[in-house]
Design an enzyme around this catalytic site. Structure first.
Site, mmCIF file in Angstrom:
data_model
loop_
_atom_site.group_PDB
_atom_site.id
_atom_site.type_symbol
_atom_site.label_atom_id
_atom_site.label_comp_id
_atom_site.label_asym_id
_atom_site.label_seq_id
_atom_site.Cartn_x
_atom_site.Cartn_y
_atom_site.Cartn_z
ATOM 1 C CE LYS A 12 -6.287 3.945 -12.179
ATOM 2 N NZ LYS A 12 -6.523 3.235 -13.454
ATOM 3 N N GLY A 41 0.817 -1.201 0.000
ATOM 4 C CA GLY A 41 0.000 0.000 0.000
ATOM 5 C C GLY A 41 0.849 1.248 0.000
ATOM 6 C CB SER A 72 -5.833 3.356 -16.851
ATOM 7 O OG SER A 72 -4.895 4.238 -16.280
ATOM 8 N N PRO A 81 2.629 4.846 1.147
ATOM 9 C CG PRO A 81 4.527 6.022 0.517
ATOM 10 C CD PRO A 81 3.230 5.518 -0.010
ATOM 11 N N GLY A 82 2.488 5.567 4.668
ATOM 12 C CA GLY A 82 1.670 6.211 5.687
ATOM 13 C C GLY A 82 0.325 5.572 5.930
ATOM 14 C CB THR A 83 -1.636 2.968 4.375
ATOM 15 O OG1 THR A 83 -0.577 2.167 3.857
ATOM 16 C CG2 THR A 83 -2.057 3.968 3.320
ATOM 17 N N GLY A 84 -0.006 2.568 7.522
ATOM 18 C CA GLY A 84 0.044 1.747 8.737
ATOM 19 C C GLY A 84 0.530 0.337 8.552
ATOM 20 C CE LYS A 85 3.472 -0.160 3.226
ATOM 21 N NZ LYS A 85 3.062 1.247 3.208
ATOM 22 C CB THR A 86 5.916 -0.341 9.688
ATOM 23 O OG1 THR A 86 6.460 -0.213 8.374
ATOM 24 C CG2 THR A 86 7.011 -0.810 10.625
#
Length: 785
Positions: free
Chosen positions: A721, A355, A678, A357-362
Site C-alpha cells: 500500500k 508476490g 481496511s 506478477p512481474g516481481t521475479g518469482k520464477t
C-alpha cells in the site's frame, strides 16, 4: 409401449443427418460436428427441445444446405454431452412428419411440417406377419454377437404392428435406404411386408457370416496350438541346454537393466516385467503398454544425482546477477544454501514465493538452481483440475502416463533438481479430484521420500528435490498445503529500484532482442522516470519492459529505414514512441473538495490507491453504497456513519445532520469488485469531511479498520500500500499504530520521503486529516527516517 403426448408446432428446425434414421418412440444418440448445427441445437434447447431429424439424400454431396428426404421424424432432445470429437445429442422420436415447405435457410433450415399417422390394419393376417417377424428377429439375434438377447423379450412386449416394425428395424444394422423406406411406409401391412423381406436378407447374411467365422476360428485354434507347441519346444530345448535365440528388443532391455543403478525393489519389478514381455506377442496391444512402462522405469533417475557445488560467495554473485535488491529473499536463500553445505542430509523447508506478477518469482528459481549447480525443472499448475496430473493415471487406462512430478524428474535427468511449482494458487478442483490434496505428500519432507505415482506403482524418493512454489496470493492456497511451505513475500519495486533494474537488465535485453546494438540506443534517466510514472503503474516490471520494448521497436524501424547515428531517448522523445501518457497525477485535483478521501488497497498485482467520495442530498436517512463493494466494505461504511452520528456533538457537527438527508458513498472504478475492512478509516474521514465542509489535507492517504468506539485496528499489506501511495505522489500516510513494525520493511528512501502518522483512535485521524480538535483526541506522529 406408451405413446408420447407432444403437440408439435407448425414450424420446426431441421437437423440433417447422414446415416441415422430415427423412428418414433426410439432413443438414438447423434454426433454433431458442424458449428451451424451446434448453434441449432443450442437454440432448440432454449425453447421446446423439439426438432425434425431427416436424412440427407446424397451424403457424398457437400452442398449447403443439404437436400434431405421429405419424410423425417419429429423428436425431442433428452440429453446433450460436449466431447472433444463433437457434441453428442440424444434424441427420442415422437412421430413421423412430412416436410411440406422449407420456410427458412439462413443459418440452418426450418420447415413447415405435417404429422403423419399410421394406416392401421387388424386381423389374422397381420397377427401372422407379426409372429413371423418376431421369429426371424429371434434367429438374427441368436446369430449376432453384438445384439443382446433381451431384445427378443422387449420386442414381444410390443403388441402393435406399426411400433413393432419400427422397433425391430431400428435395432438392426441395415442400409440407410432400407430404414428410410420403412420410415416412409405409413401403411402398417406394407411396412411389415418390407420388414420381413429385409429380415430374411439379414438372416441369410448372418448365416453366411457364421460359417465364415467358424472357419476362421478353426484357423485361430490351429495357430494357438502351434504357439503352445513352440512354447513346449522352448522348454524342452532349455532342459537339453540348447540356447534359444532371444529377440533383440528383449536383449537390449536386459542390458539396460544390467547397467542401470536401481533400488532392489524396482529392479525386481523390472525383471518380472521383462520376463512377462518376452512371452508376449509383439502384435499384442498389451506388449506396447508393458514396453512403455519398462522405458519409464529405466529412464527415471532413481540413483542419478548432480553434486551440489555450494559456494556462498558464488551463490550471492549469481543472485545479484539476475536480481536487483530483494535482500530479504536473497538472505533466506543463502541461509538455506549454508545449512545445505554444513549438513547435506538436511531436508530443509519448501519455499513459496508470494508476490505480484512481474516481481521475479520464477526467475529466482533458475538463479537458485544455477547457484547450487543443480538441474532446473518448472511446471505450471495454473488451471490443473485433475488429480491424475500430479499422481499419474493407472496403467489400465488407454494412453496412461505418470504425473507431472515424475515427468519433471525424468526431464531433469537427476533425482535432486530444483523443482519449481509455478502458480500454485491457481490449482482448481472438480469431479476429477483435488490436485492440491495430491500435492500434500509431494511437499511434505517427512513423507515424500516414498512418493508413489499411480502409473509406476513404485516408491520414488523425492526428499532430495528442492521444491519451490510461486503464487500471486495466499488466500486460494488450502491451509494444509500452506502449512507445508515457508512463505517468502516479494513486494513491489520502488521507482528507484525500477530505474536500476531497467538500466541493468531490461534495456540491454530489449536492445538485444530487437536486433540493435548498445551504441545505437541510449535511455536518459529522465525518460525512464517518465515511463515509470506516466506509462506504467504496477508493482512488477512486465509493463515497464513492454514500454521499453515498444521504444526499441520504434528505433529498430527507423534503423531499418536507413537512419544512422545514435538514438538518445529523452523525456521529450518518450511521447513520440509511446503516445500520450496513460496515467496522470490527479490526486490534488480530486481531493480539493470536501467529501473525498484517499484510501490504500492491496490487490493481487500489488497495491493501489482508492478515492472514496461521499455526498449528501435531501432524502429520508438512507445510506447508498456503490462501486461494487463487498459485504465487509459495506459494513465498514455503516460503522463509520454510526460512529460519526454518535460523536457529532464532540466533533462540532450538528446532531441533525442526517435528518431529512440521504448519504451516498461511492468508490470509483466501479467495474472492479472491492472488499475488506481496511477502508473503514477512509470512509469515516470522507463522511466527516462532507459533514464539516472541510476538504481532506492534500497528498494524504490512509488505511485502517475502524470500530464503533472509534478504535483504529491494524490491517495487512502495508508495504504494498505504501509503495502504491508513493507511486501516486502521496507524501503523508495515516497508519494504525499497531502496524508500526511493518514500517521496517519499507525502503529507507521512501521512509525519508514520507511522513507517517501512527494513530490508535479516529480522533487522531480526524485531527490530522481535517484539523478537527476536540476533547479526548489522541494523536501520535512518527516520522520515519
Amino acid at each position: 409401449m406408451e405413446e408420447m403426448e407432444h403437440k408439435l408446432p407448425e414450424i420446426l428446425p431441421i437437423l440433417p443427418v447422414r446415416d441415422s434414421v430415427i423412428f418414433p418412440r426410439m432413443v438414438v444418440p447423434l454426433m454433431i460436428r458442424d458449428e451451424e448445427y451446434v448453434k441449432l441445437v443450442d437454440e432448440v434447447l432454449q425453447k421446446d427441445k423439439l426438432l425434425v431429424v431427416s436424412m440427407i439424400k446424397d451424403p457424398e454431396k457437400t452442398e449447403r444446405p443439404p437436400e434431405v428426404f421429405r419424410v423425417g421424424t419429429a423428436g425431442i432432445i433428452v440429453k446433450l454431452t460436449k466431447a472433444e470429437e463433437g457434441t453428442v445429442l440424444v434424441v427420442q422420436g415422437i412421430s413421423r412428419v412430412a416436410i411440406t415447405e422449407i420456410v427458412s435457410d439462413e443459418s440452418y433450415q426450418k420447415a413447415r411440417i405435417k404429422e403423419l399417422k399410421d394406416v392401421e390394419h387388424t386381423g389374422k393376417e397381420i397377427e401372422a406377419m407379426m409372429v413371423n417377424a418376431l421369429n426371424l428377429f429371434k434367429q438374427i439375434i441368436d446369430l449376432s454377437p453384438h445384439l443382446p438377447p433381451e431384445l427378443v423379450q422387449l420386442s414381444r412386449n410390443v403388441d402393435q404392428p406399426g411400433p413393432l416394425a419400427d422397433m425391430i428395424i431400428s435395432t438392426l444394422n441395415l442400409g440407410r435406404n432400407k430404414k428410410q423406406e420403412i420410415l416412409e411406409s405409413l401403411d402398417v401391412k406394407d411396412r411389415l411386408s418390407k420388414l420381413m423381406l429385409f429380415l430374411n436378407e439379414e438372416l441369410e447374411l448372418q448365416k453366411m457370416g457364421k460359417e465364415i467365422q467358424d472357419r476362421v476360428r478353426k484357423g485361430i485354434d490351429k495357430s494357438q496350438r502351434e504357439y503352445f507347441l513352440r512354447e513346449q519346444l522352448k522348454a524342452i530345448q532349455k532342459e537339453l541346454g540348447i540356447d534359444n535365440e532371444e529377440p533383440t528388443e528383449i536383449s537390449e532391455l536386459k542390458e539396460r537393466l544390467k547397467q542401470k543403478a536401481l533400488p532392489d525393489q524396482v529392479r525386481e519389478v523390472a525383471k518380472k516385467e521383462i520376463d512377462r514381455l518376452s512371452k508376449m506377442s509383439p502384435m499384442s496391444p498389451e506388449y506396447t503398454v508393458s514396453r512403455t512402462y519398462l522405458d519409464w522405469i529405466l529412464d527415471l533417475p532413481w540413483r542419478e544425482a548432480t553434486e551440489d557445488t555450494i559456494d556462498i560467495t558464488k551463490a550471492r554473485k549469481v543472485l545479484d546477477k539476475y536480481h536487483y535488491n530483494l535482500e530479504k529473499v536473497k538472505k533466506r536463500i543463502l541461509e538455506y544454501l549454508a545449512v545445505r553445505k554444513l549438513n547435506p542430509d538436511h531436508k530443509g523447508p519448501i519455499l513459496c514465493f508470494v508476490g505480484p506478477p512481474g516481481t521475479g518469482k520464477t526467475s529466482l528459481g533458475k538463479a537458485i538452481a544455477e547457484a547450487m549447480g543443480r538441474k532446473f525443472v518448472r511446471i505450471s499448475l495454473g488451471g490443473v483440475r485433475d488429480e491424475a496430473e500430479i499422481r499419474g493415471h493407472r496403467r489400465t487406462y488407454v494412453g496412461a502416463l505418470p504425473g507431472r512430478i515424475i515427468q519433471g524428474i525424468k526431464k531433469a535427468g537427476s533425482n535432486n533438481p530444483v523443482f519449481m511449482l509455478d502458480e500454485v494458487d491457481k490449482l482448481g478442483m472438480d469431479f476429477r479430484g483435488d490436485p492440491s490434496s495430491a500435492l500434500l505428500e509431494v511437499l511434505d519432507p517427512e513423507q515424500n521420500n516414498s512418493f508413489s505415482d499411480h502409473y509406476l506403482e513404485l516408491e520414488f524418493d523425492l526428499s532430495r528435490v528442492m521444491f519451490i512454489a510461486t503464487a500471486n496470493q495466499l488466500d486460494p492456497i488450502p491451509s494444509p498445503l500452506r502449512d507445508r511451505m515457508e512463505i517468502i513475500e516479494l513486494a513491489g519495486y520502488t521507482e528507484d529500484e525500477k530505474l536500476e533494474i531497467a538500466t541493468k537488465f531490461l534495456i540491454p535485453r530489449q536492445i538485444s532482442e530487437h536486433g540493435l546494438k548498445r551504441s545505437q540506443v541510449k535511455f536518459r534517466r529522465s525518460a525512464l522516470r517518465k515511463i515509470i510514472r506516466e506509462y506504467t503503474r504496477e508493482a512488477g516490471l512486465r509493463n515497464l519492459e513492454r514500454e521499453i520494448g515498444a521504444i526499441c521497436r520504434g528505433v529498430a524501424k527507423e534503423v531499418a529505414e536507413g537512419k544512422k547515428g545514435g538514438f538518445v531517448i529523452s523525456a521529450e522523445e518518450v511521447k513520440k514512441y509511446l503516445g500520450k501518457p496513460k496515467f496522470t497525477p490527479d490526486v490534488a485535483e480530486r481531493t480539493s473538495v470536501p467529501g473525498v478521501a484517499i484510501g490504500m488497497a492491496w490487490t493481487p498485482t500489488g497495491g493501489d490507491i482508492l478515492f472514496i467520495e461521499a455526498t449528501m442530498m435531501p432524502g429520508n436517512k438512507a445510506l447508498v453504497l456503490t462501486g461494487q463493494l463487498g459485504d465487509v466494505m459495506k459494513e465498514s461504511a455503516q460503522a463509520a456513519l454510526s460512529y460519526l452520528r454518535s460523536r457529532a456533538e464532540e466533533l462540532g457537527i450538528s446532531k441533525d445532520f442526517y435528518k431529512d438527508k440521504d448519504i451516498h458513498i461511492h468508490v470509483p472504478a466501479g467495474a472492479i469488485p472491492k472488499d475488506g475492512p481496511s477502508a473503514g478509516v477512509t470512509m469515516l474521514t470522507a463522511l466527516a469531511s462532507l459533514v464539516t465542509g472541510k476538504p481532506v489535507k492534500r497528498n494524504l492517504a490512509m488505511t485502517g479498520e475502524v470500530t464503533l468506539r472509534g478504535l483504529v485496528l491494524p490491517v495487512g499489506g502495508i508495504k504494498e500500500k505504501v509503495l502504491a501511495a508513493n507511486r501516486s505522489g502521496i507524501k503523508q500516510i495515516i497508519l494504525p499504530k499497531e502496524n508500526q513494525n511493518d514500517l521496517d520493511e519499507i525502503p529507507e528512501k521512501i521512509r525519508k520521503q514520507t511522513t507517517f502518522h501512527l494513530v490508535s483512535r479516529m480522533d487522531g485521524v480526524l485531527e490530522i486529516a481535517l484539523g478537527l480538535n476536540h476533547k479526548g483526541s489522541t494523536q501520535q506522529k512518527n516520522r520515519k527516517k
